[in-house]
Design an enzyme around this catalytic site. Structure first.
Site, PDB file in Angstrom:
ATOM      1  N   ARG A  46       0.827  -1.203   0.000  1.00  0.00           N
ATOM      2  CA  ARG A  46       0.000   0.000   0.000  1.00  0.00           C
ATOM      3  C   ARG A  46       0.866   1.261   0.000  1.00  0.00           C
ATOM      4  O   ARG A  46       1.684   1.445   0.893  1.00  0.00           O
ATOM      5  CB  ARG A  46      -0.873  -0.009   1.260  1.00  0.00           C
ATOM      6  CG  ARG A  46      -1.656   1.249   1.472  1.00  0.00           C
ATOM      7  CD  ARG A  46      -2.316   1.250   2.835  1.00  0.00           C
ATOM      8  NE  ARG A  46      -2.988   2.514   3.046  1.00  0.00           N
ATOM      9  CZ  ARG A  46      -3.244   3.024   4.235  1.00  0.00           C
ATOM     10  NH1 ARG A  46      -2.876   2.376   5.316  1.00  0.00           N
ATOM     11  NH2 ARG A  46      -3.851   4.168   4.337  1.00  0.00           N
TER      12      ARG A  46
ATOM     13  N   ASN B  20      -0.928   1.463  16.685  1.00  0.00           N
ATOM     14  CA  ASN B  20      -1.133   2.231  15.468  1.00  0.00           C
ATOM     15  C   ASN B  20      -2.558   1.915  15.038  1.00  0.00           C
ATOM     16  O   ASN B  20      -2.809   0.893  14.409  1.00  0.00           O
ATOM     17  CB  ASN B  20      -0.127   1.857  14.379  1.00  0.00           C
ATOM     18  CG  ASN B  20      -0.270   2.715  13.141  1.00  0.00           C
ATOM     19  OD1 ASN B  20      -1.298   3.355  12.921  1.00  0.00           O
ATOM     20  ND2 ASN B  20       0.764   2.715  12.315  1.00  0.00           N
TER      21      ASN B  20
ATOM     22  N   ALA C 240      -6.557   4.648  10.506  1.00  0.00           N
ATOM     23  CA  ALA C 240      -7.608   5.657  10.331  1.00  0.00           C
ATOM     24  C   ALA C 240      -8.533   5.751  11.542  1.00  0.00           C
ATOM     25  O   ALA C 240      -9.149   6.803  11.763  1.00  0.00           O
ATOM     26  CB  ALA C 240      -8.414   5.349   9.074  1.00  0.00           C
TER      27      ALA C 240
ATOM     28  N   HIS D 120      -8.461   8.766  14.050  1.00  0.00           N
ATOM     29  CA  HIS D 120      -9.144  10.025  13.789  1.00  0.00           C
ATOM     30  C   HIS D 120     -10.654   9.931  13.915  1.00  0.00           C
ATOM     31  O   HIS D 120     -11.345  10.943  13.773  1.00  0.00           O
ATOM     32  CB  HIS D 120      -8.778  10.509  12.380  1.00  0.00           C
ATOM     33  CG  HIS D 120      -7.356  10.263  12.028  1.00  0.00           C
ATOM     34  ND1 HIS D 120      -6.303  10.919  12.652  1.00  0.00           N
ATOM     35  CD2 HIS D 120      -6.786   9.393  11.158  1.00  0.00           C
ATOM     36  CE1 HIS D 120      -5.162  10.467  12.154  1.00  0.00           C
ATOM     37  NE2 HIS D 120      -5.423   9.546  11.255  1.00  0.00           N
TER      38      HIS D 120
ATOM     39  N   ASP E 248     -11.719   5.554  24.434  1.00  0.00           N
ATOM     40  CA  ASP E 248     -12.300   5.203  25.733  1.00  0.00           C
ATOM     41  C   ASP E 248     -11.733   3.896  26.273  1.00  0.00           C
ATOM     42  O   ASP E 248     -11.531   3.753  27.481  1.00  0.00           O
ATOM     43  CB  ASP E 248     -13.826   5.097  25.628  1.00  0.00           C
ATOM     44  CG  ASP E 248     -14.521   6.443  25.572  1.00  0.00           C
ATOM     45  OD1 ASP E 248     -13.870   7.472  25.832  1.00  0.00           O
ATOM     46  OD2 ASP E 248     -15.737   6.453  25.265  1.00  0.00           O
TER      47      ASP E 248
ATOM     48  N   HIS F  64       2.532   6.284  14.568  1.00  0.00           N
ATOM     49  CA  HIS F  64       2.153   6.436  13.161  1.00  0.00           C
ATOM     50  C   HIS F  64       3.415   6.405  12.314  1.00  0.00           C
ATOM     51  O   HIS F  64       4.423   7.007  12.673  1.00  0.00           O
ATOM     52  CB  HIS F  64       1.386   7.738  12.923  1.00  0.00           C
ATOM     53  CG  HIS F  64       0.088   7.749  13.644  1.00  0.00           C
ATOM     54  ND1 HIS F  64      -1.016   7.057  13.196  1.00  0.00           N
ATOM     55  CD2 HIS F  64      -0.273   8.330  14.809  1.00  0.00           C
ATOM     56  CE1 HIS F  64      -2.006   7.227  14.056  1.00  0.00           C
ATOM     57  NE2 HIS F  64      -1.573   7.986  15.045  1.00  0.00           N
TER      58      HIS F  64
ATOM     59  N   SER G 247       3.692   7.482   9.086  1.00  0.00           N
ATOM     60  CA  SER G 247       3.844   8.753   8.367  1.00  0.00           C
ATOM     61  C   SER G 247       3.639   9.917   9.330  1.00  0.00           C
ATOM     62  O   SER G 247       3.098   9.750  10.424  1.00  0.00           O
ATOM     63  CB  SER G 247       2.830   8.843   7.224  1.00  0.00           C
ATOM     64  OG  SER G 247       1.515   8.965   7.736  1.00  0.00           O
TER      65      SER G 247
ATOM     66  N   ARG H 182      -6.477  14.043   9.429  1.00  0.00           N
ATOM     67  CA  ARG H 182      -5.479  13.226  10.129  1.00  0.00           C
ATOM     68  C   ARG H 182      -4.801  13.983  11.274  1.00  0.00           C
ATOM     69  O   ARG H 182      -3.994  13.425  11.991  1.00  0.00           O
ATOM     70  CB  ARG H 182      -4.425  12.717   9.146  1.00  0.00           C
ATOM     71  CG  ARG H 182      -4.976  11.781   8.100  1.00  0.00           C
ATOM     72  CD  ARG H 182      -3.870  11.185   7.250  1.00  0.00           C
ATOM     73  NE  ARG H 182      -4.374  10.561   6.059  1.00  0.00           N
ATOM     74  CZ  ARG H 182      -4.844   9.309   5.987  1.00  0.00           C
ATOM     75  NH1 ARG H 182      -4.861   8.547   7.059  1.00  0.00           N
ATOM     76  NH2 ARG H 182      -5.276   8.816   4.846  1.00  0.00           N
TER      77      ARG H 182
END
Length: 137
Positions: free
Chosen positions: A17, A71, A74, A77, A84, A97, A99, A108
């Site tokens: 990816r 990590n 997505a 965010h 929680d 992360h 990047s 992000r």
């Protein structure tokens, strides 16, 4: 010392990816490198593309492991639930992360993980995991 590396959605595609962002190495290969480098630690790895499975894993290990390196991809965010779950466990969590999320899209820049994490490592490629592990030594 027992640590869990917990990866969220699409991180199973590392090596395939967007290699210009995430590199060309699979996480499984990198995990072997980490285990060989940190031989005094018990390192475990879990990846899921499903939010509930990530929450369940946090609940499962979050009271007995010495630390969790997360990590959430997505979900970082979007997931109040993962935030929680971290707030509800006793094992310290370091958010990671690959990047630099702050150099990417505006959405992000928000993290539901950070307010509940012990610390955050962002933008050093796969080495971000190495840096997080070093914090626990």
């Amino acid at each position: 010392m027992k640590l869990l590396i917990l990866n969220g959605p699409n991180l199973n595609l590392l090596g395939k990816r967007e290699p210009e962002i995430y590199g060309s190495q699979t996480f499984e290969d990198y995990f072997e490198t980490l285990k060989n480098k940190f031989t005094s630690l018990t390192l475990e790895y879990y990846q899921s593309n499903i939010e509930g499975e990530i929450i369940n894993k946090l609940h499962e290990v979050g009271f007995s492991y010495d630390g969790i390196i997360l990590n959430a991809g997505a979900y970082t965010h979007t997931s109040i639930g993962i935030g929680d779950a971290i707030k509800g466990i006793t094992s310290p969590v370091i958010e990671v992360h690959i990047s630099n999320t702050f150099s990417r899209e505006d959405f992000r820049h928000q993290s539901y993980i950070s307010p509940n994490a012990k610390g955050v490592v962002i933008g050093f490629g796969l080495k971000s995991y190495d840096l997080a592990i070093q914090n626990f030594l």
